[in-house]
Design a protein around this motif. Sequence first.
Motif: not given
Length: 175
Positions: A18-21, A75-76, A95-97, A103-106
């Motif tokens: 996830r962090i890599s994505q 853009i999100f 990409g931004l979506s 990030l919401k998962l975290h």
Amino acid sequence: MLQIDPEISNDLIGSSVRISQILMNLVGNAAKFNENGTIWLTIKLNKKTSDGHCRLFFEVKDNGIGIPKDKQAVIFKEFAQIGNDNYSHKGSGLGLSIVKKLLKLHNSEISLESELGKGSSFSFELNLFENKNVEETCALAICLKDKKATEKAHILVDDNKINLKITERMPLRIV
């Protein structure tokens, strides 16, 4: 340019995929809209508790074309793209979506600061945990010497040039 806080532990537990994505999408966008400029990736330790909780701040900043104020919320959204006649950028507009959803998962959110013609800064914070049982995540050199350690090792292999450059310079291993 890559700047990683030396106070960040080498042994953090989190989702490397996830962090890599997240970072790949942000760095990829920065590169796409910043053909001859500079991109900065900064990772700082904001807070560390005695029980091993670490709050990290991530920022991807560029001095590219920037994003107009009236387009920053758009853009999100999925498939959203803003046009610019000077750049031939292609993409799905996802990409931004994807970054926002990951990030919401975290329990985190993406922040954006941008000025047209002066670049953009995307930032977020993540809570990770220091691995107190370092035996489970050993460095590759140690693993190669110790067959038992190799069985427990988590090794990330990647052929993406940006990922390789970032992970080469990162003092942390995220498992």
